[in-house]
Scaffold this active site. Structure first.
Site, PDB file in Angstrom:
ATOM      1  N   MET A  49       0.852  -1.192   0.000  1.00 47.34           N
ATOM      2  CA  MET A  49       0.000   0.000   0.000  1.00 47.34           C
ATOM      3  C   MET A  49       0.893   1.249   0.000  1.00 47.34           C
ATOM      4  SD  MET A  49      -3.445  -0.914   2.044  1.00 47.34           S
ATOM      5  CE  MET A  49      -2.875  -0.651   3.708  1.00 47.34           C
ATOM      6  N   ALA A 103       4.127   3.883   0.959  1.00 49.99           N
ATOM      7  CA  ALA A 103       4.882   4.346   2.129  1.00 49.99           C
ATOM      8  C   ALA A 103       5.968   3.300   2.419  1.00 49.99           C
ATOM      9  CB  ALA A 103       3.974   4.581   3.333  1.00 49.99           C
ATOM     10  N   LEU A 104       6.742   3.031   1.384  1.00 48.97           N
ATOM     11  CA  LEU A 104       7.668   1.892   1.419  1.00 48.97           C
ATOM     12  C   LEU A 104       8.782   2.089   2.441  1.00 48.97           C
ATOM     13  CD1 LEU A 104       8.014   1.272  -2.434  1.00 48.97           C
ATOM     14  CD2 LEU A 104       6.395   0.217  -0.822  1.00 48.97           C
ATOM     15  N   HIS A 127       9.525  -3.577   3.010  1.00 48.40           N
ATOM     16  CA  HIS A 127       9.139  -3.775   1.615  1.00 48.40           C
ATOM     17  C   HIS A 127      10.368  -4.096   0.757  1.00 48.40           C
ATOM     18  CE1 HIS A 127       5.817  -0.985   3.039  1.00 48.40           C
ATOM     19  NE2 HIS A 127       5.155  -2.060   2.643  1.00 48.40           N
ATOM     20  N   GLN A 165     -10.284  -2.457   2.610  1.00 52.40           N
ATOM     21  CA  GLN A 165      -9.767  -3.125   3.815  1.00 52.40           C
ATOM     22  C   GLN A 165      -9.725  -2.185   5.023  1.00 52.40           C
ATOM     23  OE1 GLN A 165      -5.855  -4.003   1.736  1.00 52.40           O
ATOM     24  NE2 GLN A 165      -5.051  -3.723   3.779  1.00 52.40           N
ATOM     25  N   LYS A 220       5.140 -10.083   9.362  1.00 54.42           N
ATOM     26  CA  LYS A 220       4.597  -9.124  10.340  1.00 54.42           C
ATOM     27  C   LYS A 220       3.068  -9.167  10.337  1.00 54.42           C
ATOM     28  CE  LYS A 220       3.913  -4.911  10.247  1.00 54.42           C
ATOM     29  NZ  LYS A 220       2.604  -4.247  10.243  1.00 54.42           N
ATOM     30  N   SER A 238       4.319   0.815   7.945  1.00 57.63           N
ATOM     31  CA  SER A 238       4.073   2.170   7.423  1.00 57.63           C
ATOM     32  C   SER A 238       3.400   3.021   8.489  1.00 57.63           C
ATOM     33  CB  SER A 238       3.207   2.101   6.165  1.00 57.63           C
ATOM     34  OG  SER A 238       3.856   1.300   5.203  1.00 57.63           O
ATOM     35  N   ARG A 239       2.649   2.370   9.390  1.00 59.69           N
ATOM     36  CA  ARG A 239       1.937   3.132  10.430  1.00 59.69           C
ATOM     37  C   ARG A 239       2.876   3.650  11.523  1.00 59.69           C
ATOM     38  NH1 ARG A 239      -2.473  -0.638   9.076  1.00 59.69           N
ATOM     39  NH2 ARG A 239      -4.193   0.665   8.349  1.00 59.69           N
TER      40      ARG A 239
HETATM   41  O1  PAF Z   1      -0.035  -5.674   3.580  1.00 57.51           O
HETATM   42  C1  PAF Z   1      -0.462  -4.762   2.844  1.00 57.51           C
HETATM   43  O2  PAF Z   1       0.218  -3.768   2.569  1.00 57.51           O
HETATM   44  C2  PAF Z   1      -1.856  -4.868   2.263  1.00 57.51           C
HETATM   45  O3  PAF Z   1      -2.734  -5.434   3.165  1.00 57.51           O
HETATM   46  C3  PAF Z   1      -1.894  -5.600   0.905  1.00 57.51           C
HETATM   47  C4  PAF Z   1      -1.459  -7.043   1.028  1.00 57.51           C
HETATM   48  C5  PAF Z   1      -0.997  -4.875  -0.089  1.00 57.51           C
HETATM   49  C6  PAF Z   1      -3.321  -5.591   0.358  1.00 57.51           C
HETATM   50  O4  PAF Z   1      -3.798  -4.297   0.188  1.00 57.51           O
END
Ligand code: PAF
Length: 285
Positions: free
Chosen positions: A35, A37-38, A42, A66, A154, A191-192
């Site tokens: 999603m 904000a790498l 990642h 989600q 995680k 990212s949070r």
């Molecule tokens: O883990 C995440 O960043 C998200 O839940 C994913 C797997 C990209 C799905 O939106």
């Protein structure tokens, strides 16, 4: 690095790479769904993909389905330019950054629901969350047609959901799980974490301390889930500003609680540090 905005473009690229792009030995396409904000977590997924696949595609999509109505969809960190630079530097071949309308065309009604599994662990307090995850990951697998898709441990409950979804729907994609990446002081990268003030970040370390405590006890021979949970809760009690949402010992495939931990059992915690919800876990050895 190519950047695609539509499923049709990505699929065409993926099929072209598979056909022309190599010697036909080993997996062709690795997908790293994100999603944005790498961070270094990642990057570790990108590395794992590049180590075993000829081409790596990274998806960057903040998936609205989600997030619950009162959750952080609107303020979720978005950093497209920085993410592109990081992905390019890390050797990503193609970046897929679709719009919400591209992923959820007007009138789209089809969802992927993994049943009871979706209401365990994080699914208890985030109803519909795993339905959104399973739906978007299924769409990404259909769009990219990867040989392998890479996820971080995680998000262990998410991993269980995705494995179930991919198995139930008979996707040909292999789901690969990579170890959690942590800061030097133990905080699991997320990212949070960007939401945390320095003081809150210090409090957040209690999650990894609680997980480590459970691992230490297992290493000393403790197997009873109740003892592991009690010890973790004791660690949390030393940081009263942090509110525990769950501390559970579960089977990693079903996410159902177990009484006795065996190798491969998951110890997982979720807790609120102010307005930020964080998770952490260990697979017990
Ligand atoms: O883990 C995440 O960043 C998200 O839940 C994913 C797997 C990209 C799905 O939106």
């Amino acid at each position: 690095m190519e950047i695609f905005r539509t499923v049709a473009e990505l699929r065409e690229w993926s099929r072209r790479q598979r056909k022309d792009g190599g010697n036909g030995i080993g997996p062709s396409i690795g997908l790293v769904p994100t999603m944005g904000a790498l961070h270094a977590g990642h990057v570790s997924l990108i590395r794992a993909s590049r180590a075993s696949c000829r081409f790596t595609v990274l998806s960057l999509f903040v998936n609205p389905t989600q997030f619950g109505p009162k959750e952080d969809f609107a303020r979720y960190p978005r950093a497209f330019e920085a993410d592109c630079a990081l992905a390019r530097d890390a050797g990503v071949d193609a970046l897929f950054a679709p719009s919400v309308e591209e992923m959820y065309p007007a009138g789209a009604a089809t969802i992927v629901d993994v049943g009871d599994l979706g209401s365990r662990l994080d699914g208890q307090s985030r109803p519909g969350h795993f339905r959104g995850v399973a739906t978007v990951v299924a769409k990404l697998l259909i769009a990219a047609e990867p040989d392998r898709a890479f996820f971080g441990q995680k998000d262990a409950a998410q991993v269980a959901v995705i494995r179930r979804m991919a198995g139930d729907l008979r996707f040909a994609t292999e789901i690969v799980v990579c170890p959690t990446v942590r800061d030097a002081d133990g905080l699991a990268l997320s990212s949070r974490n960007a939401y945390l003030s320095p003081a809150a970040r210090a409090q957040a370390l209690v999650l990894s301390r609680a997980v480590r405590r459970a691992e230490e006890l297992v290493a000393q021979g403790e197997r009873r889930a109740s003892a592991l949970i009690a010890a973790a809760r004791e660690v949390f009690a030393a940081e009263p500003a942090v509110r525990v949402e769950y501390a559970e010992v579960v089977d990693w495939a079903t996410l159902e609680p177990v009484e006795i931990a065996t190798p491969g059992t998951l110890f997982a915690v979720a807790a609120w540090v102010g307005a930020t919800r964080l998770i952490d876990n260990a697979v017990l050895r």
